[in-house]
Scaffold this motif. Structure first.
Motif, PDB file in Angstrom:
ATOM      1  N   ALA A 280      66.263  -0.137  16.816  1.00 32.39           N
ATOM      2  CA  ALA A 280      66.085  -1.585  16.708  1.00 32.39           C
ATOM      3  C   ALA A 280      64.711  -2.017  17.203  1.00 32.39           C
ATOM      4  O   ALA A 280      64.253  -3.124  16.888  1.00 32.39           O
ATOM      5  N   HIS A 281      64.065  -1.165  17.984  1.00 35.53           N
ATOM      6  CA  HIS A 281      62.714  -1.432  18.473  1.00 35.53           C
ATOM      7  C   HIS A 281      61.740  -0.498  17.753  1.00 35.53           C
ATOM      8  O   HIS A 281      62.101   0.622  17.375  1.00 35.53           O
ATOM      9  N   THR A 282      60.532  -0.933  17.561  1.00 36.56           N
ATOM     10  CA  THR A 282      59.537  -0.018  17.015  1.00 36.56           C
ATOM     11  C   THR A 282      59.325   1.120  18.014  1.00 36.56           C
ATOM     12  O   THR A 282      59.555   0.965  19.224  1.00 36.56           O
ATOM     13  N   LEU A 283      58.880   2.251  17.509  1.00 34.26           N
ATOM     14  CA  LEU A 283      58.673   3.406  18.382  1.00 34.26           C
ATOM     15  C   LEU A 283      57.642   3.082  19.465  1.00 34.26           C
ATOM     16  O   LEU A 283      57.841   3.426  20.638  1.00 34.26           O
ATOM     17  N   GLN A 284      56.574   2.396  19.087  1.00 39.70           N
ATOM     18  CA  GLN A 284      55.553   2.079  20.065  1.00 39.70           C
ATOM     19  C   GLN A 284      56.085   1.136  21.143  1.00 39.70           C
ATOM     20  O   GLN A 284      55.814   1.307  22.341  1.00 39.70           O
ATOM     21  N   ALA A 285      56.885   0.142  20.734  1.00 44.90           N
ATOM     22  CA  ALA A 285      57.446  -0.795  21.710  1.00 44.90           C
ATOM     23  C   ALA A 285      58.396  -0.079  22.656  1.00 44.90           C
ATOM     24  O   ALA A 285      58.419  -0.347  23.866  1.00 44.90           O
ATOM     25  N   TRP A 286      59.180   0.849  22.117  1.00 43.38           N
ATOM     26  CA  TRP A 286      60.125   1.598  22.949  1.00 43.38           C
ATOM     27  C   TRP A 286      59.381   2.491  23.941  1.00 43.38           C
ATOM     28  O   TRP A 286      59.730   2.558  25.118  1.00 43.38           O
ATOM     29  N   LEU A 287      58.319   3.160  23.476  1.00 40.50           N
ATOM     30  CA  LEU A 287      57.538   4.007  24.370  1.00 40.50           C
ATOM     31  C   LEU A 287      56.882   3.181  25.467  1.00 40.50           C
ATOM     32  O   LEU A 287      56.846   3.602  26.633  1.00 40.50           O
ATOM     33  N   SER A 288      56.391   2.007  25.117  1.00 46.37           N
ATOM     34  CA  SER A 288      55.797   1.137  26.127  1.00 46.37           C
ATOM     35  C   SER A 288      56.829   0.748  27.175  1.00 46.37           C
ATOM     36  O   SER A 288      56.526   0.685  28.377  1.00 46.37           O
ATOM     37  N   GLN A 289      58.059   0.522  26.727  1.00 45.54           N
ATOM     38  CA  GLN A 289      59.131   0.172  27.662  1.00 45.54           C
ATOM     39  C   GLN A 289      59.440   1.336  28.593  1.00 45.54           C
ATOM     40  O   GLN A 289      59.646   1.144  29.801  1.00 45.54           O
ATOM     41  N   LEU A 290      59.453   2.558  28.051  1.00 46.12           N
ATOM     42  CA  LEU A 290      59.701   3.739  28.892  1.00 46.12           C
ATOM     43  C   LEU A 290      58.638   3.859  29.978  1.00 46.12           C
ATOM     44  O   LEU A 290      58.952   4.131  31.144  1.00 46.12           O
ATOM     45  N   VAL A 291      57.385   3.668  29.596  1.00 41.35           N
ATOM     46  CA  VAL A 291      56.295   3.751  30.578  1.00 41.35           C
ATOM     47  C   VAL A 291      56.477   2.692  31.649  1.00 41.35           C
ATOM     48  O   VAL A 291      56.335   2.970  32.854  1.00 41.35           O
ATOM     49  N   GLN A 292      56.794   1.471  31.239  1.00 43.30           N
ATOM     50  CA  GLN A 292      56.969   0.395  32.209  1.00 43.30           C
ATOM     51  C   GLN A 292      58.148   0.677  33.146  1.00 43.30           C
ATOM     52  O   GLN A 292      58.094   0.347  34.343  1.00 43.30           O
ATOM     53  N   GLU A 293      59.201   1.305  32.648  1.00 43.10           N
ATOM     54  CA  GLU A 293      60.335   1.639  33.513  1.00 43.10           C
ATOM     55  C   GLU A 293      59.950   2.725  34.517  1.00 43.10           C
ATOM     56  O   GLU A 293      60.381   2.694  35.673  1.00 43.10           O
TER      57      GLU A 293
END
Length: 314
Positions: A280-293
């Motif tokens: 449901a999220h773009t791959l780049q947006a999801w990866l950015s979220q992982l980094v932020q977590e």
């Protein structure tokens, strides 16, 4: 790194070498004429592994190298040890001997995880249901699928010492890698925990972290964690993705954030996790979220160096 001296609760001539999380712990056995080592760490620490083994065995020849399973952090020192002790025989958990003989980094998980393992040779398998002599003691070999379908654990029944690899840590267990590929393996994790409980170990030597004796608490924690994953598989998927990135960050220490993203985009297991659970999220947006977590948990930091955004290990 702890000194290589006998540890209370272990047999004489048996040494537990606790490593950092990039390299699995090593267990070394030394008898009158020879020595053996169980698990060998990650490739970037291979020289350190050789030095640790050499200092522990005290001039005895290393005759056996054993791997509980073939994840890169458990066998990454095999090639370096084989180069130093060419006559050493290597024993691996069954199921992947042909992949080792042909050296298939995809089937051995190194390409899918974005990790590295120097090619090595293996001569024998650790067959579940049989015994093996390590030092002066006889150790039982038990299948321990779940974290890895081919993993084994070793149990010494007299002092009830368990070499648990990644099947049980003091506060959990390793990522369930078959689940990343969409293969249901949570039941196998539960079955392995049941096997460990049946063995009733008095002391556990895990693949990562310190040895521990409160096995009841460790099993309770592991089962609670497993139940959470069973109820919400996406929790495990997010955990697995962050573990893959954090593990690579342990190797890199510091690199440009864009290079970290590039590695993520090229790593097949991260792509699988995104497609299965987070599309449901773009791959780049999801990866950015992982980094932020990771940053939010204190496991990583983002810093500016000469105008470049860097991802740093913490």
């Amino acid at each position: 790194m702890p000194a290589t001296t006998s540890t209370p609760g272990l047999w004489p001539g048996m040494f537990f070498l606790e490593r950092g999380w990039l390299s699995a712990n090593n267990i070394v056995f030394v008898d009158a004429h020879s020595a053996s080592v169980v698990d060998t760490g990650y490739w970037v620490h291979a020289a350190q592994t050789v030095d640790l083994v050499r200092s522990t065995i005290g001039g005895k020849p290393l005759t056996r190298i054993l791997n509980t399973h073939l994840h890169s952090d458990h066998c990454g020192g095999n090639a370096a040890l084989q180069a130093q002790w060419p006559s050493a025989q290597t024993w691996i958990a069954p199921g992947q001997a042909q992949h080792v003989a042909q050296w298939d980094p995809v089937a051995l998980s190194y390409t899918p995880t974005g990790q590295t393992c120097s090619p090595f040779q293996a001569q024998h398998v650790l067959q579940p249901g049989t015994d093996i002599q390590l030092g002066a003691q006889t150790w039982q070999i038990h299948a321990a699928p779940g974290h890895d379908p081919h993993s084994i654990i070793l149990f010494e029944p007299e002092r009830r010492i368990l070499i648990s690899a990644d099947a049980l840590w003091e506060h959990g267990f390793g990522v369930v890698f078959p689940e990343i590929e969409g293969i249901q393996a949570f039941e196998e994790v539960a079955a392995t925990l049941d096997v460990i409980e049946t063995l009733q170990p008095a002391l556990v030597l895990p693949g990562h972290g310190p040895m521990f004796s409160d096995v009841v608490s460790a099993l309770t924690t592991a089962r609670q964690r497993l139940q959470g994953f069973v109820q919400r598989p996406e929790r495990h998927a997010r955990y697995a993705a962050k573990v893959l990135l954090k593990y690579k960050l342990l190797e890199w220490q510091t690199l440009p954030l864009q290079q970290a993203y590039d590695w993520c985009l090229q790593t097949p297991y991260l792509g699988l996790l995104h497609a299965q659970y987070f599309a449901a999220h773009t791959l780049q947006a999801w990866l950015s979220q992982l980094v932020q977590e990771l940053v939010g948990s204190g496991a990583a930091a983002i810093e500016q160096h000469d105008g470049t955004t860097m991802l740093c290990n913490r």
